[in-house]
Write an enzyme that holds these catalytic residues in place. Sequence first.
Site, PDB file in Angstrom:
ATOM      1  N   ASP A 193      57.620 -77.130 -14.322  1.00 28.92           N
ATOM      2  CA  ASP A 193      57.019 -76.979 -15.658  1.00 28.92           C
ATOM      3  C   ASP A 193      57.828 -76.030 -16.532  1.00 28.92           C
ATOM      4  O   ASP A 193      57.473 -74.877 -16.750  1.00 28.92           O
ATOM      5  CB  ASP A 193      55.577 -76.498 -15.503  1.00 28.92           C
ATOM      6  CG  ASP A 193      54.717 -77.533 -14.802  1.00 28.92           C
ATOM      7  OD1 ASP A 193      55.142 -78.705 -14.730  1.00 28.92           O
ATOM      8  OD2 ASP A 193      53.634 -77.172 -14.309  1.00 28.92           O
ATOM      9  N   GLU A 220      53.406 -77.212  -3.237  1.00 29.89           N
ATOM     10  CA  GLU A 220      53.866 -75.892  -2.735  1.00 29.89           C
ATOM     11  C   GLU A 220      53.035 -75.417  -1.545  1.00 29.89           C
ATOM     12  O   GLU A 220      53.605 -74.721  -0.688  1.00 29.89           O
ATOM     13  CB  GLU A 220      53.817 -74.876  -3.878  1.00 29.89           C
ATOM     14  CG  GLU A 220      54.803 -75.141  -4.998  1.00 29.89           C
ATOM     15  CD  GLU A 220      54.426 -76.350  -5.860  1.00 29.89           C
ATOM     16  OE1 GLU A 220      53.220 -76.635  -5.968  1.00 29.89           O
ATOM     17  OE2 GLU A 220      55.341 -77.003  -6.381  1.00 29.89           O
ATOM     18  N   ASP A 231      53.564 -84.201  -6.334  1.00 30.69           N
ATOM     19  CA  ASP A 231      53.536 -82.951  -7.118  1.00 30.69           C
ATOM     20  C   ASP A 231      52.615 -81.952  -6.420  1.00 30.69           C
ATOM     21  O   ASP A 231      51.953 -82.291  -5.428  1.00 30.69           O
ATOM     22  CB  ASP A 231      53.027 -83.315  -8.527  1.00 30.69           C
ATOM     23  CG  ASP A 231      53.095 -82.149  -9.485  1.00 30.69           C
ATOM     24  OD1 ASP A 231      53.904 -81.235  -9.257  1.00 30.69           O
ATOM     25  OD2 ASP A 231      52.315 -82.159 -10.468  1.00 30.69           O
TER      26      ASP A 231
END
Length: 805
Positions: A482, A402, A399
């Site tokens: 999310d 980015e 996770d």
Amino acid sequence: MRRINHLQNLALATCLMLAATGAQAAPDTLDVSAHGATVHVTAITDTILRVTIDRDGKPGETASWAVSPAMLAHRAPATIDYGTLRTAQLTASVDPATLHLRVVDASGRAIVDDAANPVVLDRDGFTLRKVMGTDEHFFGMGDKSGLLDRRGGSFVNWNTDAFGYASSTDPLYKSVPFFIATGGAGGSYGLFLDNTWRTWFDFGHREEGVVAIGATGGPITYYVIAGPTVRDVVRRYTDLTGKAPLMPRWALGYQQSRWGYSSAAQVEAIATHLRSDHIPADVVWMDIDYQDRNRPFTFNPVTFPDMHKLTDTVGALGIKLVTIVDLHVAHAPGQAYAPYDSGTAANHFVHNPDGSVYVAPVWPGPAVFPDFTVPATRAWWGTQFKRLTDAGVGGIWNDMNEPAIFETPSKTMPIDTVHRIAGDGFAPRNASHAEIHNIYGMENTRATYDGLRALRPEERAFVLTRASYAGGQKYAATWTGDNSSTWDHLKLSVSMLLNLGLSGFSYSGADVGGFTGGPSPDLLTKWFEVAAFTPFFRDHAANDAPQAEPWVDGPAHLAIRRHFVEERYRLMPYLYSLAASNAQTGDPIMRPVFYDYPQALTAPCNTALTFTLGAKLLIAGSPKPESLQAYDVCLPEGGWFDYWTGEAVTAQPIGHKPYATISVTPRLDALPVFVRAGSIVPRQPLVQSTSQVPDGPLELHVYPGADCAGELYDDDGHSMAFAAGAYARQAVRCTTGANGVQSITFDARQGTWKPWWHAIALVVHGDHAPISATVGGKAYPAASGTRTIVIPDQPQAVTVTFNAG
Ligand code: GLC
């Protein structure tokens, strides 16, 4: 080099498109130069062309993070004459005066055509302009939200931690600079801009009739991928960027997650609850809570004292654990935190421009960031998972890649942060974060995937990622980040997953129930129903959201949710055969209706909750799932059955349109699903986990109709043995006559694997129920009052004939 101060200054830009200085033939590449730029067109295959544009006489590097060296070097036979390159399928021509590129198919129909001012150079950036046909629709572009069709939209690729995103938020987590255009004169084509910098795609938003694509820097390299069908384009795009590997079967099971399962006892309780409520499930997920101070590769010694024991305990219930491992390594000098110490000793972290190591806050507090574009760093990262694989963890969740950075408005690293490139066909050099940002997450998952494969060479590796780039499907499944607990997000999840599938990411899912906000009981129930037919099926929620496990809203809701989870498990043979075929062909598991039924492209068959699972099942939720208002389901011409009742559907033809509709009154406990006439759909007896061997025959549901066919696939579900031939693949076909289904033909089974079933229950749908079936000279009667005939397993080529009553 000439510089243009502003991209919009098209008049000045035109000046760059000066008369050609000449064109010359090279052995396998068409090269055409005009002042300041040279266009090269190379035939990678008959149907895939690479176009590169050099500026200032500097040739770009022939290396890629998305395309393998083998594909980069691949060539199709081509003839090159002055200004044209011809393959068996395509002709590309470049105008020596304007650099205008046009690609036509064998019958001369334009597939892709440049617009005026086709190449605009602006500082280090560029814009390419193509004609947007009046009838063209645009799909792909990864996880971007908004409508399924990108036409009229404008998008930026810059991987972003987009907590709480809405349907208008852009950019999101992933960058897949690839679109498919369909509906134009030459059928469909794909365009993949292989540029890792911040890129943009504008589908007629700024300028009517023009598709404009560009980047702030980096190579001008793109691929034109010919159709004519969307399926052709997706298959060829995944030939170019790689197929998703076959996931372990358990990755297709139901998965229970939540941020906030904060002790081993709680994880065990969740697994036990799934079993005591008889909710089939394969995985419980462990979010950052299991770690010591949110530090990757640690276990909290108090709350998770014995991870091995925990994986054993839940493993005995047929449940795997997948653990999160984020890439931000805690900045913890002198604290005996091995990942920091070993990473620092070998100089594995990303640097500031002044040469110091870049440190920034994320979950563990101050953190450092592995330099994943260095092969040695990826290898080091991969070895860190040993502690987790030794403890029996099933898969890894990457996770925040980015990468997400806290306490900064950009939400990520400064663009001048220094990465190193040291392999993968690139010349070794330092590269700015501006160049690496969009591939950082993908290289993180590559390191994880390769690490798991090295640690457990016999096993398939399962990785879930939030960020990625084109080609990232080779390393990880993905989810839509999310999202929120709203009806709008339920609808959005379907269009996002469909576009992800068309962009190569076939194993995708959305947090069931929504990550933030807490779903109403009805929303969570409807979400379970829809998600049961999506590739990656995981209920997940934020730590501050209300509990959202299937049982939280009482027995009536639980019963509906369980029913849909059970249906998914019954459908597992079908789902798994789709996964196996995805690994070979690239065909997405979940598809827009027009993928297999192109005539439905412009019909109202592509509304919010409508999609297909493989070619044979069509799921048609209400376009307004929050409402109980009746709605029309659109069914492409050719005949359909109701999946739940097995009965043929009488749909209303709409004039001469290639589809028909039926009106449906929505119910909370139901989701309309239809089966294509001419399908053979495998199902199995209910199990509570894919690790359980089904007890009873394989069911083959036969729905009479044209081109009646199906496929069976099985293997051990978890190891790499299938790659060495330990699989069972078998094609089945049926014929239909006046009395319904006449016969079923089994082709000889391929592969060395012996599947779990010993008998096959043929369930024949349609107007006529056979009374018996004959195979190998022996008649097998239908069970009294049913349409089901049980015959022995048929590994050899054989035809079963049905006898009408
Ligand atoms: C991010 C993820 C979310 C996860 C949370 C804590 O927000 O997107 O799924 O639960 O981090 O790790």
